[in-house]
Design an enzyme around this catalytic site. Structure first.
Site, PDB file in Angstrom:
ATOM      1  N   ARG A 174       0.837  -1.206   0.000  1.00  0.00           N
ATOM      2  CA  ARG A 174       0.000   0.000   0.000  1.00  0.00           C
ATOM      3  C   ARG A 174       0.865   1.246   0.000  1.00  0.00           C
ATOM      4  O   ARG A 174       0.567   2.220  -0.697  1.00  0.00           O
ATOM      5  CB  ARG A 174      -0.943   0.001   1.207  1.00  0.00           C
ATOM      6  CG  ARG A 174      -2.070  -1.008   1.087  1.00  0.00           C
ATOM      7  CD  ARG A 174      -3.065  -0.864   2.226  1.00  0.00           C
ATOM      8  NE  ARG A 174      -3.818   0.379   2.137  1.00  0.00           N
ATOM      9  CZ  ARG A 174      -4.569   0.868   3.111  1.00  0.00           C
ATOM     10  NH1 ARG A 174      -4.656   0.219   4.263  1.00  0.00           N
ATOM     11  NH2 ARG A 174      -5.233   1.989   2.949  1.00  0.00           N
ATOM     12  N   CYS A 232      -1.082   6.417   8.720  1.00  0.00           N
ATOM     13  CA  CYS A 232      -1.356   5.087   8.154  1.00  0.00           C
ATOM     14  C   CYS A 232      -2.519   5.239   7.192  1.00  0.00           C
ATOM     15  O   CYS A 232      -2.584   6.215   6.455  1.00  0.00           O
ATOM     16  CB  CYS A 232      -1.649   4.082   9.265  1.00  0.00           C
ATOM     17  SG  CYS A 232      -3.014   4.585  10.355  1.00  0.00           S
TER      18      CYS A 232
END
Length: 279
Positions: A174, A232
Site C-alpha cells: 500500500r 497510516c
C-alpha cells in the site's frame, strides 16, 4: 504506567487495584469484535467499538477521525473509566487497535494506560481466565481534556515528511502504491518512510524489545533531535508507531496525523508518491 503490561503483571494485580480493562478487538473486514467479545474475554473487560466509540463517523476527515470530546467522554464513562484508575487495553491482532485506544486515552488526558503485550492470544497462552459474562461497570467520571498527545494536519504532515521523519505504518504494497483496497488513491505522502506496523512485533506476537525497536527506527532514518510523526490508512495503525517509539525510549511522543491517507488521498491537489522509496 509503562505503555505495555504483560499478562502475568495484569493477572497479578490486587483485586482492589486492578486496572479497568477495555476489549477493543476490531477487524477491517470483520467479523465484528463484539462477536469475539461474546465468545470470550478477560474477566471484567468492557467491549469498546473502534468505529462508534473511538472514532467519529467517516467523512471529510477520513475513515476514523478523532471523536468529538463530549462523545468520547460519554463512551469512556459508560465503559467505567475513572480519572484515578489505570486502564489496560487489548486486541487480538498486531496491537494496533489497542494502540489507538491507548493513544486516544492519552490524547484525552488520561495517562495511566497500557496495552496488553501480546493481546488476547498472549493472555490465553499464559492460562489467563476467560469469561463470557458481559461486564456492566459502574459509570466512570473521566473528564476528557483533548490535547494530551500531539497531532498533525495534512499540511503539517507534508512539512514533517520533508524536514523531519514521517513514518507510514501501512503494509509495503500500500505504501508503494501497488494496491489500494480502501482509499481513493494509491501511494504515500512524498518523503514519508515506510514502517509497517506488523514489524513492531516479534514472531511470538509480542512487542519487540526496546533495543530492537530503537535499532529498527534508527535503520529507518530516525536520528536524535529530529521531529517525528506517523500516519497510516485512517489513523489507527499509526498509533502503534507512536507506542513503539515510546517503548524504544523516545522521550517526546511522536505526532499523529489522525486523518492519515484516508484524508490525504481525498484531495486530488495533494501529491502522491509511489514506489518503495520515500519519493
Amino acid at each position: 504506567m509503562r505503555p505495555l503490561i504483560t499478562p502475568a503483571a495484569l493477572a497479578a494485580s490486587p483485586a482492589g487495584e486492578r486496572p479497568a480493562v477495555l476489549d477493543v478487538r476490531w477487524r477491517l473486514g470483520g467479523p465484528p469484535g463484539a462477536e469475539s467479545y461474546r465468545e470470550g474475554h478477560l474477566p471484567g473487560a468492557v467491549f469498546v467499538d473502534l468505529d462508534t466509540a473511538l472514532a467519529a463517523p467517516p467523512g471529510e476527515g477520513g475513515r476514523h477521525p478523532l471523536p468529538d470530546p463530549a462523545d468520547l467522554q460519554r463512551e469512556l464513562r459508560k465503559a467505567g473509566i475513572r480519572s484515578d484508575r489505570p486502564v489496560v487495553v487489548y486486541d487480538d491482532a498486531d496491537g494496533s487497535v489497542a494502540a489507538r485506544a491507548w493513544w486516544l486515552l492519552r490524547w484525552a488526558g488520561h495517562w495511566d494506560v497500557a496495552v496488553l503485550d501480546g493481546g488476547y492470544a498472549a493472555w490465553l497462552a499464559e492460562g489467563g481466565e476467560v469469561t463470557t459474562e458481559t461486564a456492566v461497570p459502574e459509570p466512570g467520571d473521566i473528564e476528557v481534556a483533548p490535547g494530551g498527545m500531539p497531532v498533525l494536519s495534512a499540511d503539517e504532515a507534508a512539512v514533517l515528511a520533508r524536514e523531519g521523519v514521517l513514518f507510514d505504518a501501512r503494509a509495503k504494497a500500500r505504501y508503494a502504491g501497488e494496491t489500494e483496497p480502501v482509499d481513493p488513491r494509491a501511494g504515500h505522502i512524498p518523503g514519508a518512510v515506510n514502517a509497517p506496523s506488523a514489524e513492531h512485533l516479534g514472531a511470538d506476537g509480542r512487542w519487540r524489545t526496546p533495543a530492537d525497536l530503537a535499532e529498527r527506527f534508527a535503520a529507518l532514518g530516525l536520528r536524535d533531535g529530529a521531529p517525528v510523526g506517523a500516519y497510516c490508512g485512517s489513523g489507527v495503525t499509526a498509533s502503534s508507531v507512536v507506542l513503539a517509539l515510546e517503548v524504544a525510549g523516545r522521550a517526546e511522543p511522536a505526532a499523529l496525523y489522525p486523518g492519515s491517507w484516508s484524508h490525504w488521498s481525498r484531495d486530488p491537489e495533494r501529491p502522491a508518491a509511489t514506489g518503495h522509496e520515500p519519493g
